[in-house]
Design a protein around this motif. Sequence first.
Motif, PDB file in Angstrom:
ATOM      1  N   ALA A   1       7.672   0.615  -4.134  1.00 57.96           N
ATOM      2  CA  ALA A   1       7.889   1.984  -3.668  1.00 57.96           C
ATOM      3  C   ALA A   1       8.858   2.755  -4.543  1.00 57.96           C
ATOM      4  CB  ALA A   1       8.393   1.968  -2.228  1.00 57.96           C
ATOM      5  N   LEU A   2       9.642   2.064  -5.379  1.00 53.44           N
ATOM      6  CA  LEU A   2      10.590   2.765  -6.241  1.00 53.44           C
ATOM      7  C   LEU A   2       9.893   3.711  -7.202  1.00 53.44           C
ATOM      8  CD1 LEU A   2      13.112  -0.098  -7.130  1.00 53.44           C
ATOM      9  CD2 LEU A   2      13.510   1.859  -5.644  1.00 53.44           C
ATOM     10  N   GLY A   3       8.707   3.348  -7.656  1.00 55.43           N
ATOM     11  CA  GLY A   3       7.992   4.180  -8.608  1.00 55.43           C
ATOM     12  C   GLY A   3       7.150   5.270  -7.995  1.00 55.43           C
ATOM     13  N   ARG A   4       7.191   5.408  -6.680  1.00 52.54           N
ATOM     14  CA  ARG A   4       6.389   6.428  -6.008  1.00 52.54           C
ATOM     15  C   ARG A   4       7.236   7.649  -5.694  1.00 52.54           C
ATOM     16  NH1 ARG A   4       3.926   2.348  -1.447  1.00 52.54           N
ATOM     17  NH2 ARG A   4       2.979   0.833  -2.878  1.00 52.54           N
ATOM     18  N   ARG A   5       6.577   8.767  -5.559  1.00 56.10           N
ATOM     19  CA  ARG A   5       7.272   9.996  -5.184  1.00 56.10           C
ATOM     20  C   ARG A   5       7.673   9.912  -3.717  1.00 56.10           C
ATOM     21  NH1 ARG A   5       7.553  14.811  -7.670  1.00 56.10           N
ATOM     22  NH2 ARG A   5       5.984  14.174  -9.181  1.00 56.10           N
ATOM     23  N   HIS A   6       8.901  10.331  -3.411  1.00 52.04           N
ATOM     24  CA  HIS A   6       9.422  10.234  -2.054  1.00 52.04           C
ATOM     25  C   HIS A   6       9.383  11.551  -1.296  1.00 52.04           C
ATOM     26  CE1 HIS A   6      12.018   6.527  -3.350  1.00 52.04           C
ATOM     27  NE2 HIS A   6      10.725   6.304  -3.403  1.00 52.04           N
ATOM     28  N   THR A   7       9.206  12.651  -1.991  1.00 53.11           N
ATOM     29  CA  THR A   7       9.249  13.964  -1.345  1.00 53.11           C
ATOM     30  C   THR A   7       7.979  14.734  -1.659  1.00 53.11           C
ATOM     31  OG1 THR A   7      10.398  14.956  -3.241  1.00 53.11           O
ATOM     32  CG2 THR A   7      11.760  14.050  -1.471  1.00 53.11           C
ATOM     33  N   ALA A   8       7.666  15.684  -0.785  1.00 50.53           N
ATOM     34  CA  ALA A   8       6.465  16.508  -0.952  1.00 50.53           C
ATOM     35  C   ALA A   8       6.762  17.897  -0.407  1.00 50.53           C
ATOM     36  CB  ALA A   8       5.274  15.897  -0.221  1.00 50.53           C
ATOM     37  N   ARG A   9       5.941  18.863  -0.815  1.00 53.54           N
ATOM     38  CA  ARG A   9       6.033  20.223  -0.309  1.00 53.54           C
ATOM     39  C   ARG A   9       4.709  20.594   0.343  1.00 53.54           C
ATOM     40  NH1 ARG A   9       9.074  23.857  -4.977  1.00 53.54           N
ATOM     41  NH2 ARG A   9      11.057  22.733  -4.975  1.00 53.54           N
ATOM     42  N   GLY A  10       4.793  21.415   1.351  1.00 54.20           N
ATOM     43  CA  GLY A  10       3.571  21.890   1.959  1.00 54.20           C
ATOM     44  C   GLY A  10       3.137  21.032   3.124  1.00 54.20           C
ATOM     45  N   PRO A  11       1.852  21.103   3.476  1.00 55.36           N
ATOM     46  CA  PRO A  11       1.353  20.430   4.680  1.00 55.36           C
ATOM     47  C   PRO A  11       1.132  18.946   4.463  1.00 55.36           C
ATOM     48  CG  PRO A  11      -0.426  21.553   3.582  1.00 55.36           C
ATOM     49  CD  PRO A  11       0.813  21.904   2.803  1.00 55.36           C
ATOM     50  N   PHE A  12       1.048  18.223   5.567  1.00 50.35           N
ATOM     51  CA  PHE A  12       0.707  16.811   5.558  1.00 50.35           C
ATOM     52  C   PHE A  12      -0.667  16.624   6.198  1.00 50.35           C
ATOM     53  CE2 PHE A  12       5.477  16.279   5.759  1.00 50.35           C
ATOM     54  CZ  PHE A  12       5.588  15.828   4.453  1.00 50.35           C
ATOM     55  N   LEU A  13      -1.211  15.439   6.065  1.00 44.95           N
ATOM     56  CA  LEU A  13      -2.476  15.106   6.709  1.00 44.95           C
ATOM     57  C   LEU A  13      -2.283  14.989   8.223  1.00 44.95           C
ATOM     58  CD1 LEU A  13      -3.866  12.453   4.196  1.00 44.95           C
ATOM     59  CD2 LEU A  13      -4.543  14.844   4.425  1.00 44.95           C
ATOM     60  N   PRO A  14      -3.371  15.117   8.997  1.00 43.20           N
ATOM     61  CA  PRO A  14      -3.226  15.044  10.471  1.00 43.20           C
ATOM     62  C   PRO A  14      -2.704  13.708  10.970  1.00 43.20           C
ATOM     63  CG  PRO A  14      -5.342  15.993   9.849  1.00 43.20           C
ATOM     64  CD  PRO A  14      -4.739  15.463   8.592  1.00 43.20           C
ATOM     65  N   GLN A  15      -2.934  12.648  10.214  1.00 46.90           N
ATOM     66  CA  GLN A  15      -2.510  11.327  10.671  1.00 46.90           C
ATOM     67  C   GLN A  15      -0.991  11.278  10.806  1.00 46.90           C
ATOM     68  OE1 GLN A  15      -3.616   8.196   8.012  1.00 46.90           O
ATOM     69  NE2 GLN A  15      -2.632   6.574   9.214  1.00 46.90           N
ATOM     70  N   ALA A  16      -0.505  10.847  11.950  1.00 53.38           N
ATOM     71  CA  ALA A  16       0.927  10.764  12.200  1.00 53.38           C
ATOM     72  C   ALA A  16       1.463   9.413  11.746  1.00 53.38           C
ATOM     73  CB  ALA A  16       1.211  10.974  13.687  1.00 53.38           C
ATOM     74  N   PRO A  17       2.717   9.360  11.317  1.00 53.37           N
ATOM     75  CA  PRO A  17       3.311   8.055  10.972  1.00 53.37           C
ATOM     76  C   PRO A  17       3.282   7.111  12.167  1.00 53.37           C
ATOM     77  CG  PRO A  17       4.693   9.854  10.173  1.00 53.37           C
ATOM     78  CD  PRO A  17       3.635  10.468  11.045  1.00 53.37           C
ATOM     79  N   ALA A  18       3.084   5.849  11.907  1.00 50.16           N
ATOM     80  CA  ALA A  18       2.981   4.852  12.969  1.00 50.16           C
ATOM     81  C   ALA A  18       4.295   4.742  13.730  1.00 50.16           C
ATOM     82  CB  ALA A  18       2.605   3.496  12.376  1.00 50.16           C
ATOM     83  N   PRO A  19       4.234   4.538  15.049  1.00 50.29           N
ATOM     84  CA  PRO A  19       5.479   4.382  15.825  1.00 50.29           C
ATOM     85  C   PRO A  19       6.350   3.244  15.310  1.00 50.29           C
ATOM     86  CG  PRO A  19       3.597   4.725  17.279  1.00 50.29           C
ATOM     87  CD  PRO A  19       3.037   4.531  15.900  1.00 50.29           C
ATOM     88  N   GLY A  20       5.723   2.181  14.831  1.00 47.94           N
ATOM     89  CA  GLY A  20       6.505   1.070  14.298  1.00 47.94           C
ATOM     90  C   GLY A  20       7.321   1.472  13.080  1.00 47.94           C
ATOM     91  N   LEU A  21       6.752   2.354  12.245  1.00 45.69           N
ATOM     92  CA  LEU A  21       7.473   2.817  11.076  1.00 45.69           C
ATOM     93  C   LEU A  21       8.678   3.666  11.479  1.00 45.69           C
ATOM     94  CD1 LEU A  21       7.804   3.223   8.018  1.00 45.69           C
ATOM     95  CD2 LEU A  21       6.206   5.149   8.195  1.00 45.69           C
ATOM     96  N   ILE A  22       8.503   4.506  12.496  1.00 43.49           N
ATOM     97  CA  ILE A  22       9.612   5.350  12.945  1.00 43.49           C
ATOM     98  C   ILE A  22      10.762   4.485  13.439  1.00 43.49           C
ATOM     99  CG2 ILE A  22      10.276   7.199  14.495  1.00 43.49           C
ATOM    100  CD1 ILE A  22       8.273   7.923  12.255  1.00 43.49           C
TER     101      ILE A  22
END
Length: 462
Positions: free
Chosen positions: A255-276
């Motif tokens: 994950a270190l090599g991935r972008r951590h931030t974004a601008r604009g809208p997200f997809l409809p899929q919500a983050p999993a409760p376990g991740l939160i």
Amino acid sequence: MLAPVVAAVDGSAESLAAAEWAAHEAVRRERPLQLLHAWNWHPRQGEGEIANAAQRQLARRVLRQAELRVLAACPDVRLRDAQAEGPATAALLKAAEQADVLVLGSRGLSGITGFLGGSVALGVVARVTRPVVLVRAAPRPQAGHGDVVLGIDLGEPCEEVVEFGFAAARRSRARLRAVHAWQAPGPLALGPGDIGLVDAQWRAQEWLGVLSAVLRLWHDKYPDVELLENLAHLATVSWGAYTRPAPEEQRLYAALGRRHTARGPFLPQAPAPGLIEELREEVSREGAELHVVDDSADRRRLAELVRAGEDAHRTDATGGRTGRMDMAARTAPRRRGTRRRRRAPPGQHHPRRTGLRRPDRYVPHAARRWPARTGLVALLGTDRDDLAAWLRAGQALERMLLHAAGDGVMAAFHTQPLEVPCLRTRIRQTLTAGQYPQMVLRLGYPPCVRPLPRRPLADVLN
């Protein structure tokens, strides 16, 4: 003409502390002090004279603030100031070439107040060939001076560094503590420059003899400097046992090599409760708390505060002059013979179109190929609001972003209201249960992921 002591100022508490320290150092060195402000921190093509005049006015204000601080603390200093146009790192590197010593604040102003900072100082330290001092804004003891610590590489001792350390100790009437780090031989062969003795104590004695021989000539030149050198100040670096990384460690490393931030809208899929729950746990490890805003009314209230914060930033707090001049430069009619630039009309500078405006939709433009969603709205809070709390919040933010990126979740920031005291107080009273809000953000899955731009290693390291 004597080379001056140069102190870079940008209006932050660290830069003002650096200017005050540099004033006392200039008096000790019997040299003038030059305050320097690089006013074009983020240059943009095609800016007009009105915007440039506003930048110069802000630079004069920053320099005047630093002058008052310096003269109050050290009235005997010979003072002058200067402005430099261009990126801060390049401007400071150029100024350092003509300086006796360059003094910087350990952290400067940044877009995320209290979290990110120091990138300019790190860029200067990595490339400068002149002495540089980094000063923190934390209060320092007034009685006497601490030891001057000289780190020395006995394989290739740098004479300029050794002489600078001895001279600094003599001016401050402080002791000089010489430190050399040596590496124990590896399991297969000796390291470069290692002394081939079996017993670690004997090897340390040999290195101490080499250290004494290197420093003897300089001690003869500076006989009034008290020199400390003994075995307790030699650091040992040894080989550790290899442990195979766990699957979770491998996931975070990827994950270190991935972008951590974004601008604009997200997809409809919500983050999993376990991740939160995982993000909440990681944030709590650093002494912070993640507050999820689920209620629609709270989201609307937060959206209004974000909009108010954006409006406050668009009109400068000193009366709106800077904000209006910048807006006028961006929306003025194009003069004949100048290149056309893309300009946003005044009504589309994001005043009412935040990602939090509606509880389930983000509508920056009329047409989108994907369902525009806000994502999970959250606030990062701490129980205190001091330097230690800011550090904990920054570490908690980095933990959260890394673990979120491991699952493909990115963050979009809305920090504008946190930089307006009255708006931040309202958020604290209504949304964070009395905790001090340090970050407003949305979490979600982006519609597309682009790789991070990476420069070749040869362009970064010599």
